[in-house]
Design a protein around this motif. Structure first.
Motif, PDB file in Angstrom:
ATOM      1  N   GLU A  11     -15.351   3.617  10.417  1.00 11.96           N
ATOM      2  CA  GLU A  11     -15.039   4.389   9.692  1.00 11.96           C
ATOM      3  C   GLU A  11     -13.901   5.398  10.371  1.00 11.96           C
ATOM      4  OE1 GLU A  11     -18.936   5.146   7.042  1.00 11.96           O
ATOM      5  OE2 GLU A  11     -19.063   5.870   9.067  1.00 11.96           O
ATOM      6  N   GLY A  12     -12.783   4.948  10.441  1.00 11.26           N
ATOM      7  CA  GLY A  12     -11.753   5.717  11.061  1.00 11.26           C
ATOM      8  C   GLY A  12     -10.584   5.577  10.119  1.00 11.26           C
ATOM      9  N   PHE A  13      -9.376   6.046  10.477  1.00 13.89           N
ATOM     10  CA  PHE A  13      -8.148   6.067   9.821  1.00 13.89           C
ATOM     11  C   PHE A  13      -6.814   6.256  10.741  1.00 13.89           C
ATOM     12  CE2 PHE A  13      -4.736   7.127   6.547  1.00 13.89           C
ATOM     13  CZ  PHE A  13      -5.308   6.018   5.828  1.00 13.89           C
ATOM     14  N   GLY A  14      -6.188   5.390  10.945  1.00 12.52           N
ATOM     15  CA  GLY A  14      -4.842   5.512  11.715  1.00 12.52           C
ATOM     16  C   GLY A  14      -5.338   5.754  13.218  1.00 12.52           C
ATOM     17  N   ARG A  15      -5.059   6.723  13.775  1.00 15.11           N
ATOM     18  CA  ARG A  15      -5.108   7.233  15.057  1.00 15.11           C
ATOM     19  C   ARG A  15      -6.763   7.858  15.298  1.00 15.11           C
ATOM     20  NH1 ARG A  15      -0.345  10.660  17.511  1.00 15.11           N
ATOM     21  NH2 ARG A  15      -1.848  10.447  19.363  1.00 15.11           N
ATOM     22  N   TRP A  16      -7.332   8.076  14.105  1.00 12.09           N
ATOM     23  CA  TRP A  16      -8.400   8.854  13.973  1.00 12.09           C
ATOM     24  C   TRP A  16      -9.786   7.814  14.167  1.00 12.09           C
ATOM     25  CZ3 TRP A  16     -12.167   9.482   9.724  1.00 12.09           C
ATOM     26  CH2 TRP A  16     -13.087  10.336  10.024  1.00 12.09           C
ATOM     27  N   THR A  17     -10.712   8.025  14.874  1.00  8.56           N
ATOM     28  CA  THR A  17     -11.777   7.206  15.106  1.00  8.56           C
ATOM     29  C   THR A  17     -13.111   8.142  15.081  1.00  8.56           C
ATOM     30  OG1 THR A  17     -11.703   7.136  17.680  1.00  8.56           O
ATOM     31  CG2 THR A  17     -10.755   5.389  16.469  1.00  8.56           C
ATOM     32  N   LEU A  18     -13.990   7.297  14.531  1.00  6.52           N
ATOM     33  CA  LEU A  18     -15.307   8.297  14.055  1.00  6.52           C
ATOM     34  C   LEU A  18     -16.408   7.386  14.845  1.00  6.52           C
ATOM     35  CD1 LEU A  18     -16.838  10.436  12.876  1.00  6.52           C
ATOM     36  CD2 LEU A  18     -16.946   9.013  10.858  1.00  6.52           C
ATOM     37  N   HIS A  66     -13.131   5.370   1.334  1.00  9.73           N
ATOM     38  CA  HIS A  66     -13.732   6.599   2.097  1.00  9.73           C
ATOM     39  C   HIS A  66     -13.390   6.673   3.598  1.00  9.73           C
ATOM     40  CE1 HIS A  66     -16.900   3.954   3.717  1.00  9.73           C
ATOM     41  NE2 HIS A  66     -17.075   4.623   4.732  1.00  9.73           N
ATOM     42  N   ALA A  67     -12.834   5.511   4.131  1.00  9.13           N
ATOM     43  CA  ALA A  67     -12.310   5.526   5.659  1.00  9.13           C
ATOM     44  C   ALA A  67     -12.168   4.177   5.657  1.00  9.13           C
ATOM     45  CB  ALA A  67     -13.572   6.013   6.535  1.00  9.13           C
ATOM     46  N   GLY A  68     -11.473   3.960   6.836  1.00 14.53           N
ATOM     47  CA  GLY A  68     -11.009   2.671   7.280  1.00 14.53           C
ATOM     48  C   GLY A  68      -9.409   2.194   6.716  1.00 14.53           C
ATOM     49  N   ASP A  69      -8.698   1.648   7.635  1.00 12.08           N
ATOM     50  CA  ASP A  69      -7.451   1.074   7.190  1.00 12.08           C
ATOM     51  C   ASP A  69      -7.422  -0.373   7.363  1.00 12.08           C
ATOM     52  OD1 ASP A  69      -6.873   0.965   9.837  1.00 12.08           O
ATOM     53  OD2 ASP A  69      -6.035   2.942  10.044  1.00 12.08           O
ATOM     54  N   ALA A  70      -6.274  -1.006   7.110  1.00 12.18           N
ATOM     55  CA  ALA A  70      -6.119  -2.601   7.162  1.00 12.18           C
ATOM     56  C   ALA A  70      -6.201  -2.884   8.793  1.00 12.18           C
ATOM     57  CB  ALA A  70      -4.862  -2.966   6.805  1.00 12.18           C
ATOM     58  N   ALA A  71      -5.674  -2.133   9.727  1.00 16.39           N
ATOM     59  CA  ALA A  71      -5.721  -2.631  10.995  1.00 16.39           C
ATOM     60  C   ALA A  71      -7.297  -2.586  11.673  1.00 16.39           C
ATOM     61  CB  ALA A  71      -4.941  -1.976  11.951  1.00 16.39           C
ATOM     62  N   THR A  72      -7.969  -1.336  11.103  1.00 16.71           N
ATOM     63  CA  THR A  72      -9.374  -1.333  11.288  1.00 16.71           C
ATOM     64  C   THR A  72     -10.241  -2.172  10.899  1.00 16.71           C
ATOM     65  OG1 THR A  72      -8.992   1.353  11.551  1.00 16.71           O
ATOM     66  CG2 THR A  72     -11.185   0.543  11.487  1.00 16.71           C
ATOM     67  N   GLN A 120     -18.610  -2.194   2.608  1.00 14.96           N
ATOM     68  CA  GLN A 120     -19.175  -0.850   2.237  1.00 14.96           C
ATOM     69  C   GLN A 120     -18.308  -0.072   1.257  1.00 14.96           C
ATOM     70  OE1 GLN A 120     -20.032   2.080   5.313  1.00 14.96           O
ATOM     71  NE2 GLN A 120     -21.891   2.547   4.153  1.00 14.96           N
ATOM     72  N   VAL A 121     -18.518  -0.098  -0.040  1.00 14.20           N
ATOM     73  CA  VAL A 121     -17.621   0.221  -1.140  1.00 14.20           C
ATOM     74  C   VAL A 121     -17.800   1.433  -1.404  1.00 14.20           C
ATOM     75  CG1 VAL A 121     -17.433  -2.156  -1.993  1.00 14.20           C
ATOM     76  CG2 VAL A 121     -19.162  -0.712  -2.705  1.00 14.20           C
ATOM     77  N   SER A 122     -17.009   2.234  -1.721  1.00 16.02           N
ATOM     78  CA  SER A 122     -17.025   3.763  -2.280  1.00 16.02           C
ATOM     79  C   SER A 122     -16.196   4.216  -3.270  1.00 16.02           C
ATOM     80  CB  SER A 122     -16.604   4.574  -0.833  1.00 16.02           C
ATOM     81  OG  SER A 122     -16.671   5.892  -1.081  1.00 16.02           O
ATOM     82  N   TYR A 123     -16.411   5.471  -3.619  1.00 20.07           N
ATOM     83  CA  TYR A 123     -15.400   6.106  -4.569  1.00 20.07           C
ATOM     84  C   TYR A 123     -13.979   6.239  -3.630  1.00 20.07           C
ATOM     85  CZ  TYR A 123     -19.121   7.547  -7.789  1.00 20.07           C
ATOM     86  OH  TYR A 123     -20.149   7.431  -8.981  1.00 20.07           O
ATOM     87  N   ARG A 124     -13.083   6.486  -4.520  1.00 18.31           N
ATOM     88  CA  ARG A 124     -11.625   6.612  -3.848  1.00 18.31           C
ATOM     89  C   ARG A 124     -11.785   8.019  -3.564  1.00 18.31           C
ATOM     90  NH1 ARG A 124      -6.614   4.030  -4.343  1.00 18.31           N
ATOM     91  NH2 ARG A 124      -7.214   2.842  -5.956  1.00 18.31           N
ATOM     92  N   ASP A 125     -12.085   8.365  -2.116  1.00 17.24           N
ATOM     93  CA  ASP A 125     -12.265   9.672  -1.646  1.00 17.24           C
ATOM     94  C   ASP A 125     -11.926   9.783  -0.166  1.00 17.24           C
ATOM     95  OD1 ASP A 125     -12.935  12.386  -1.577  1.00 17.24           O
ATOM     96  OD2 ASP A 125     -14.946  12.267  -1.576  1.00 17.24           O
ATOM     97  N   LEU A 126     -10.884   9.577   0.360  1.00 13.55           N
ATOM     98  CA  LEU A 126     -10.611   9.483   2.003  1.00 13.55           C
ATOM     99  C   LEU A 126     -10.832  10.988   2.098  1.00 13.55           C
ATOM    100  CD1 LEU A 126      -7.594   7.406   2.482  1.00 13.55           C
ATOM    101  CD2 LEU A 126      -9.793   7.222   3.422  1.00 13.55           C
ATOM    102  N   ALA A 127     -10.248  12.089   1.248  1.00 12.29           N
ATOM    103  CA  ALA A 127     -10.429  13.524   2.057  1.00 12.29           C
ATOM    104  C   ALA A 127     -11.793  13.909   2.038  1.00 12.29           C
ATOM    105  CB  ALA A 127      -9.599  14.295   1.162  1.00 12.29           C
ATOM    106  N   GLY A 128     -12.793  13.477   1.253  1.00 15.78           N
ATOM    107  CA  GLY A 128     -14.219  13.947   1.321  1.00 15.78           C
ATOM    108  C   GLY A 128     -15.048  13.047   1.959  1.00 15.78           C
TER     109      GLY A 128
END
Length: 254
Positions: free
Chosen positions: A14-21, A41-47, A65-73
């Motif tokens: 559950e990260g995105f780019g340089r951001w990790t959670l 909701h989070a994640g990118d190809a590299a992650t 873990q499937v989600s609504y398309r809602d990266l911002a939320g």
């Protein structure tokens, strides 16, 4: 219903780019199933690729873990998505993760909705059916992880998909067995000792104390421990150790 064994799952990637959670590497040394964010909701190809490789190395099952398309939320905002569109997006997320799972020498072993979608398909028949349609598009053999007696599990079972009942050691329950919404006070159980005790009680005896104080029957083959809570790794280790010393085998369901 209680089980001789229990699966431990956690939300990872559950990260995105340089951001990790989440501390994916450490949690993967504790859990038996990894709910991997698939980019909506989070994640990118590299992650996604990295988490799949780590999970495969440790023998941890990989779940989409499937989600609504809602990266911002972070996938926690209520959305109204047409059924056909939601089915396609669920299949898309599973397919994307499958590429990285296969490359790592593993495969996607199950599907679990995230956040607002998870809560919506507990009671919404149309959205539950759309999620099931998406799973069927991707792989007609995939187990569906979710709350027991939910509309999602009803739809999945009717479609011939295996269903896996899940419980939460760190979330408060209502008297009807549903989760207390995150926006309400006390929705997240923050006391580590309580989380450990609740987890063991659910695994061994199939019961949990609801937010109102009543005793609720909980049928679970898998326990979820959220990876984005403070001290998540230490808490997961404590839960696993206590389960094992209580005579419960910790092993993947898939």
């Amino acid at each position: 219903m209680t089980w001789a064994s229990i699966d431990l799952n956690a939300d990872l990637g559950e990260g995105f780019g340089r951001w990790t959670l989440t501390d994916d590497e450490q949690l993967l040394s504790v859990v038996t199933s990894a709910n991997v964010a698939c980019g909506f909701h989070a994640g990118d190809a590299a992650t996604m690729r990295r988490v799949c490789e780590l999970a495969a190395e440790r023998g941890v099952r990989i779940g989409a873990q499937v989600s609504y398309r809602d990266l911002a939320g972070f996938g926690r905002r209520a959305m109204d998505v047409p059924a056909a569109e939601l089915a396609a997006e669920v299949a898309y997320q599973i397919g994307a993760l499958e590429v990285f799972a296969r490359a790592a020498g593993s495969r996607v072993s199950y599907v679990k909705p995230h956040g607002a979608l998870y809560n919506r398909v507990v009671r919404d028949e149309e959205q539950a059916a759309a999620v099931v349609d998406g799973v069927l598009l991707a792989d007609r053999t995939l187990p569906v992880l979710g709350l027991p007696e939910s509309r999602l599990h009803e739809a999945a079972a009717e479609a011939g998909l295996p269903v896996v009942p899940e419980a939460f050691g760190d979330r408060a329950y209502r008297a009807d067995g549903s989760l207390l919404p995150r926006g309400q006070e006390g929705a997240v159980v923050s006391d580590p000792d309580q989380v450990v005790e609740r987890s063991v009680a659910m695994a061994r005896f199939g019961v949990v104390t609801a937010h109102c104080g009543s005793s609720v029957a909980v049928r679970a083959r898998s326990l979820c421990l959220h990876g984005d809570t403070p001290g998540a790794v230490d808490l997961a280790r404590r839960v696993r150790e206590r389960l094992e010393t209580s005579g419960v085998r910790v092993e993947a369901f898939a």
